[in-house]
Design an enzyme around this catalytic site. Structure first.
Site, PDB file in Angstrom:
ATOM      1  N   ARG A 101      41.462  50.787  -9.291  1.00 39.45           N
ATOM      2  CA  ARG A 101      42.269  51.391  -8.216  1.00 39.45           C
ATOM      3  C   ARG A 101      43.353  52.212  -8.900  1.00 39.45           C
ATOM      4  NH1 ARG A 101      44.570  49.046  -2.555  1.00 39.45           N
ATOM      5  NH2 ARG A 101      42.358  49.248  -2.140  1.00 39.45           N
ATOM      6  N   HIS A 128      37.836  56.309  -0.904  1.00 37.92           N
ATOM      7  CA  HIS A 128      37.861  54.843  -0.808  1.00 37.92           C
ATOM      8  C   HIS A 128      36.474  54.376  -0.333  1.00 37.92           C
ATOM      9  CE1 HIS A 128      39.311  50.874  -0.675  1.00 37.92           C
ATOM     10  NE2 HIS A 128      40.061  50.900   0.408  1.00 37.92           N
ATOM     11  N   GLN A 131      35.591  50.772   1.252  1.00 35.99           N
ATOM     12  CA  GLN A 131      35.989  50.535   2.641  1.00 35.99           C
ATOM     13  C   GLN A 131      34.901  50.995   3.610  1.00 35.99           C
ATOM     14  OE1 GLN A 131      39.091  49.109   3.797  1.00 35.99           O
ATOM     15  NE2 GLN A 131      37.889  49.004   5.679  1.00 35.99           N
ATOM     16  N   ASP A 216      44.320  55.717  10.053  1.00 33.77           N
ATOM     17  CA  ASP A 216      44.895  55.153   8.823  1.00 33.77           C
ATOM     18  C   ASP A 216      46.379  55.536   8.831  1.00 33.77           C
ATOM     19  OD1 ASP A 216      45.210  54.065   6.275  1.00 33.77           O
ATOM     20  OD2 ASP A 216      44.151  55.674   5.228  1.00 33.77           O
ATOM     21  N   CYS A 256      41.507  50.629   8.210  1.00 36.95           N
ATOM     22  CA  CYS A 256      41.219  49.934   6.946  1.00 36.95           C
ATOM     23  C   CYS A 256      42.270  48.883   6.607  1.00 36.95           C
ATOM     24  CB  CYS A 256      41.100  50.950   5.815  1.00 36.95           C
ATOM     25  SG  CYS A 256      42.604  51.888   5.503  1.00 36.95           S
ATOM     26  N   ARG A 284      34.745  43.442   4.003  1.00 39.92           N
ATOM     27  CA  ARG A 284      35.018  43.951   2.647  1.00 39.92           C
ATOM     28  C   ARG A 284      34.390  43.011   1.620  1.00 39.92           C
ATOM     29  NH1 ARG A 284      39.142  47.315   1.727  1.00 39.92           N
ATOM     30  NH2 ARG A 284      37.989  47.591  -0.210  1.00 39.92           N
TER      31      ARG A 284
HETATM   32  N1  NVA Z   1      45.041  55.724   2.754  1.00 42.51           N
HETATM   33  C1  NVA Z   1      45.565  54.432   2.361  1.00 42.51           C
HETATM   34  C2  NVA Z   1      44.477  53.415   2.362  1.00 42.51           C
HETATM   35  C3  NVA Z   1      44.913  52.028   1.982  1.00 42.51           C
HETATM   36  C4  NVA Z   1      43.796  51.046   1.911  1.00 42.51           C
HETATM   37  C5  NVA Z   1      46.205  54.524   0.991  1.00 42.51           C
HETATM   38  O1  NVA Z   1      45.630  55.192   0.120  1.00 42.51           O
HETATM   39  O2  NVA Z   1      47.288  53.980   0.803  1.00 42.51           O
HETATM   40  N1   CP Z   2      41.897  48.426   3.027  1.00 45.62           N
HETATM   41  C1   CP Z   2      42.256  48.126   1.768  1.00 45.62           C
HETATM   42  O1   CP Z   2      41.745  48.677   0.793  1.00 45.62           O
HETATM   43  O2   CP Z   2      43.190  47.154   1.667  1.00 45.62           O
HETATM   44  P1   CP Z   2      43.998  46.730   0.366  1.00 45.62           P
HETATM   45  O3   CP Z   2      44.901  47.883   0.003  1.00 45.62           O
HETATM   46  O4   CP Z   2      44.755  45.512   0.771  1.00 45.62           O
HETATM   47  O5   CP Z   2      43.025  46.456  -0.747  1.00 45.62           O
END
Ligand code: NVA
Ligand code: CP
Length: 298
Positions: A101, A128, A131, A216, A256, A284
């Site tokens: 990540r 992502h 997801q 989101d 998500c 997930r």
């Molecule tokens: N768009 C959000 C998704 C989090 C799971 C982010 O990147 O923070």
């Molecule tokens: N939706 C998602 O990826 O959640 P986290 O940021 O908690 O991993």
């Protein structure tokens, strides 16, 4: 044979991605069916926060008798400037699969280029894909095939939106993205999927007749300083009962998570009866387990 990576949904054949989702549904019914991954190790290199993605991967590996090692940039030499290329060479000589990540998607690409083992995108600024496996699984569980469905994306043209654009191609559904002018998804991605994706300004136009409405947060991780500007820019981009009155009768709402109640979504779609967001979160784990099984094999 070349190592398979999962940096975007388009890295694998569409039929394999669908098979992963179907396998996730099977594993949800019978978790003991998963192929053992005893003695295998999944590396989790996380440069951003996570609840679901991390826990889903760790639990999935645990249930398959494998193990995982969680590394943050601060707790590793990445935070002290060791090049990502060197980190890739070293970790992939010790581990069997690595989920990352990070911020720039190019970091993942650089890592994958030098990795001897499969690399999974656990979220980048651009995509992502994990997801989407869970979202499609959730849709299929509640409504059957997603092929030909009408999906509305309400809000930022962000990493999740980009993965929805890829998913429209892979799973063959129609996606309408409603976003403000300055927050459109990548023009290149939209162009590549133009038969299935359209961009509008009006959330109602996107929601009209939709089988699935997705949103989101306005400001993603790394955009915290833009939060106030974004609150203004996304005024009116909210999934609420008025917007949902334009969707199909039994339309699903997904997010998500984490969510900001009262900003991009009102609470009934999270806390109310019929909310599928918690199934989406649970899935997930099942879908990442199926993904690991696919990439690690036996
Ligand atoms: N768009 C959000 C998704 C989090 C799971 C982010 O990147 O923070
Ligand atoms: N939706 C998602 O990826 O959640 P986290 O940021 O908690 O991993």
């Amino acid at each position: 044979m070349a190592v398979k990576h999962f940096l975007t949904l388009k890295d694998l054949p569409a039929s394999d991605v669908l098979a992963i989702v179907q396998r996730a549904m099977e594993l949800k019914q019978d978790p003991n069916k998963a192929i053992s991954q005893a003695r295998k190790t999944l590396g989790l290199v996380f440069e951003k926060s996570s609840t679901r993605t991390r826990v889903a991967f760790e639990v999935a590996m645990n249930q398959m008798d494998g193990s995982s090692i969680f590394l943050t940039s601060d707790a590793s030499q990445i935070g002290r400037g060791e090049p990502i290329e060197d980190t890739a060479r070293v970790l992939s000589r010790m581990m069997d699969c690595i989920a990352i990540r990070t911020f720039a998607h190019s970091t993942l690409e650089k890592f994958a280029e030098l990795s001897r083992v499969p690399v999974i995108n656990a979220l980048s600024d651009d995509f992502h894909p994990c997801q989407l496996l869970a979202d499609v699984q959730t849709f299929m569980e509640h409504r059957g095939d997603i092929k030909g469905a009408r999906v509305a994306w309400i809000g930022d043209g962000n990493n999740m939106c980009h993965s929805y654009i890829n998913a429209a191609e892979v799973f063959d559904f129609q996606l309408t993205v409603a976003c403000p002018a300055d927050y459109e998804p990548s023009a290149e991605l939209v162009e590549a999927s133009k038969a299935r994706v359209s961009i509008v300004r009006d959330p109602v136009q996107a929601a009209k007749g939709a089988d699935l409405v997705v949103t989101d947060v306005y400001a993603s991780m790394g955009q915290e300083e833009e939060q106030l500007d974004r609150l203004q820019a996304f005024d009116g981009f909210q999934v609420n009962p008025e917007l949902m009155s334009h969707a199909a009768d039994n339309a699903l709402v997904m997010h998500c998570l984490p969510a900001h109640r009262g900003e991009e979504i009102t609470l009934e779609y999270l806390d109310g009866e019929g909310s599928v967001v918690w199934d989406e979160a649970e899935n997930r784990m099942h879908s990442q387990k199926a993904l690991l099984e696919y990439l690690l094999g036996n």
